[in-house]
Design a protein around this motif. Structure first.
Motif, PDB file in Angstrom:
ATOM      1  N   GLN A   1       0.827  -0.857   0.040  1.00  0.00           N
ATOM      2  CA  GLN A   1      -0.121  -0.096   0.414  1.00  0.00           C
ATOM      3  C   GLN A   1       0.990   1.179  -0.256  1.00  0.00           C
ATOM      4  N   ALA A   2       2.045   1.192   1.020  1.00  0.00           N
ATOM      5  CA  ALA A   2       2.745   2.168   1.041  1.00  0.00           C
ATOM      6  C   ALA A   2       3.930   2.648  -0.335  1.00  0.00           C
ATOM      7  N   ASP A   3       4.203   1.282  -1.161  1.00  0.00           N
ATOM      8  CA  ASP A   3       4.555   2.010  -2.320  1.00  0.00           C
ATOM      9  C   ASP A   3       3.791   2.145  -3.287  1.00  0.00           C
ATOM     10  N   LEU A   4       2.637   1.575  -3.623  1.00  0.00           N
ATOM     11  CA  LEU A   4       1.763   1.754  -4.692  1.00  0.00           C
ATOM     12  C   LEU A   4       0.939   3.998  -3.665  1.00  0.00           C
ATOM     13  N   ASP A   5       0.866   4.315  -3.398  1.00  0.00           N
ATOM     14  CA  ASP A   5       1.472   5.432  -2.774  1.00  0.00           C
ATOM     15  C   ASP A   5       1.485   6.500  -3.388  1.00  0.00           C
ATOM     16  N   PHE A   6       3.399   6.108  -2.814  1.00  0.00           N
ATOM     17  CA  PHE A   6       4.246   7.128  -3.425  1.00  0.00           C
ATOM     18  C   PHE A   6       4.750   7.063  -4.705  1.00  0.00           C
ATOM     19  N   ILE A   7       3.972   5.971  -5.459  1.00  0.00           N
ATOM     20  CA  ILE A   7       3.528   5.891  -6.878  1.00  0.00           C
ATOM     21  C   ILE A   7       2.736   6.219  -7.704  1.00  0.00           C
ATOM     22  N   SER A   8       1.715   6.838  -6.954  1.00  0.00           N
ATOM     23  CA  SER A   8       0.607   6.983  -7.112  1.00  0.00           C
ATOM     24  C   SER A   8      -0.032   6.380  -8.109  1.00  0.00           C
ATOM     25  N   ALA A   9      -0.120   5.463  -7.712  1.00  0.00           N
ATOM     26  CA  ALA A   9      -0.558   4.103  -8.498  1.00  0.00           C
ATOM     27  C   ALA A   9      -1.784   4.891  -8.619  1.00  0.00           C
TER      28      ALA A   9
END
Length: 414
Positions: A181-189
């Protein structure tokens, strides 16, 4: 460099400047320019560098165009071009628009070529809309997202903790707060990518429930696995967490079909249980198509009927064989009513001479003895994903610095 003096342009040509002066912000290089050419030239180089990155990672200033040029009104288009007798003139308008756009494109290409051959002065360059750093982040994300998300998928294949789940028998992991979840938010998925990983997490949770039942049945869950590990190698008992993580990773990755075998065996067991609990067989109208296809294979295609033999073989291996032949026939008829879904499952559980559980144990024993390989694989996946994150962060920092943005809150990362 160009300088206007009394409406007269005077050019100064030099080879002291290279692309590195405009694509990097090396302080020693800027200091050398200051000592050679003076502070005014350094300021011009820095301004040109800032303008370059602001244009590359900015956007066209659509907000400055007239409202009718940046909006589409379908009803207004209908009134202007199709209402009444205008409909008959519309094909000629389409032809006119085609040639008009064609000449505009030719003129645009000509202008781009002239800009390369003779770059315009800084005063003549249109500003890129003074876009904020958020626009640059969106462009960087579009360039880096494919490889970033692909490494997320690779890690999610092995690392159940990355999906926000726990190893069987444990109530914590070492990656709390650093899940997908944190990685998806970081890349603006996108929403689609969020749904993909949420679905994967949900499916993996259901699969781990089956694996948890298997471990509980054989007393391998949590610290209970130490007892079994001591029978193999006393040194493995001290590495029980690594062994448990390796087993879970192998199950998640479906190593040698170990997960598929468990799911297939569980499906057959549920079918046998339901068939034995039934008071009568499934009506013929629900299984006539399966009978017809099997008859077609035997009579027309002259193929041996191995399906019933495989079913009977698996029935005799199971604990349900004690229910007798009547229960077996009810289970067979129930199987035929679900043949389209159950046929691949039956083929999987009857492969080879060994039973499914013997094959599962053989695969898991191999994983236990070679658990260090799985640990290395998992660390490799985590390292590669960390490298993609560092690459993205460094790219953002480089653009932020060279574009002379002043929005430090954009660097707050999960």
């Amino acid at each position: 460099l160009q300088e206007d003096d009394a409406n007269k342009e005077q050019e100064f040509r030099t080879t002291a400047f290279t692309a590195l002066h405009f694509l990097s912000n090396n302080e020693n290089r800027d200091e050398a320019i200051r000592e050679t050419f003076g502070p005014r030239v350094v300021a011009l180089v820095q301004a040109e560098r800032r303008l370059l990155f602001r244009e590359l990672f900015g956007f066209f200033p659509f907000h400055k165009l007239p409202k009718e040029s940046r909006t589409v009104n379908i009803y207004q288009l209908y009134l202007n071009h199709l209402e009444g007798g205008r409909f008959f003139l519309f094909p000629f308008k389409m032809l006119w628009w085609f040639f008009k756009n064609l000449f505009w494109m030719i003129g645009r290409i000509r202008q781009l070529v002239l800009d390369v051959l003779k770059p315009p002065s800084q005063d003549d360059v249109a500003q890129a809309g003074h876009a904020p750093f958020e626009v640059a982040i969106r462009k960087i994300n579009r360039m880096r997202k494919p490889i970033y998300v692909e490494y997320m998928r690779l890690r999610a294949m092995l690392d159940v903790e990355y999906l926000g789940l726990y190893l069987p028998g444990l109530n914590r992991s070492g990656v709390e707060g650093h899940t997908y979840q944190a990685d998806l938010d970081f890349i603006s998925a996108s929403e689609k990518e969020h749904l993909e990983f949420n679905h994967l997490s949900h499916e993996r949770a259901k699969q781990l429930h089956l694996f948890d039942e298997f471990l509980r049945h054989y007393k391998w869950k949590g610290e209970m696995i130490k007892t079994y590990l001591r029978t193999i190698d006393p040194a493995l008992a001290r590495q029980w967490r690594a062994v448990l993580r390796a087993l879970t990773s192998a199950f998640a990755a479906d190593y040698h079909k170990v997960r598929s075998l468990m799911e297939a065996e569980n499906s057959m067991r549920q079918l046998f249980k339901k068939g034995c609990d039934m008071e009568s067989s499934v009506p013929k109208r629900r299984r006539w198509w399966a009978h017809f296809k099997r008859w077609l294979n035997r009579v027309v295609l002259l193929q041996a009927d191995q399906e019933y033999g495989a079913f009977l073989q698996h029935w005799k291996r199971s604990t349900f064989a004690e229910f007798g032949d009547d229960a077996m026939r009810r289970c067979w008829h129930l199987y035929l009513s679900r043949r389209k879904q159950m046929y691949p499952t039956l083929l999987l559980v009857t492969e080879g001479e060994e039973s499914p559980w013997e094959r599962i144990h053989a695969v898991l024993d191999e994983v236990i003895r070679n658990n260090s390989i799985w640990t290395e694989e998992l660390l490799t996946m985590r390292t590669l994903q960390t490298i993609t994150q560092l690459d993205l962060r460094l790219y953002r920092e480089l653009v932020y610095t060279l574009g002379d943005y002043h929005e430090p809150e954009m660097f707050e990362a999960p």
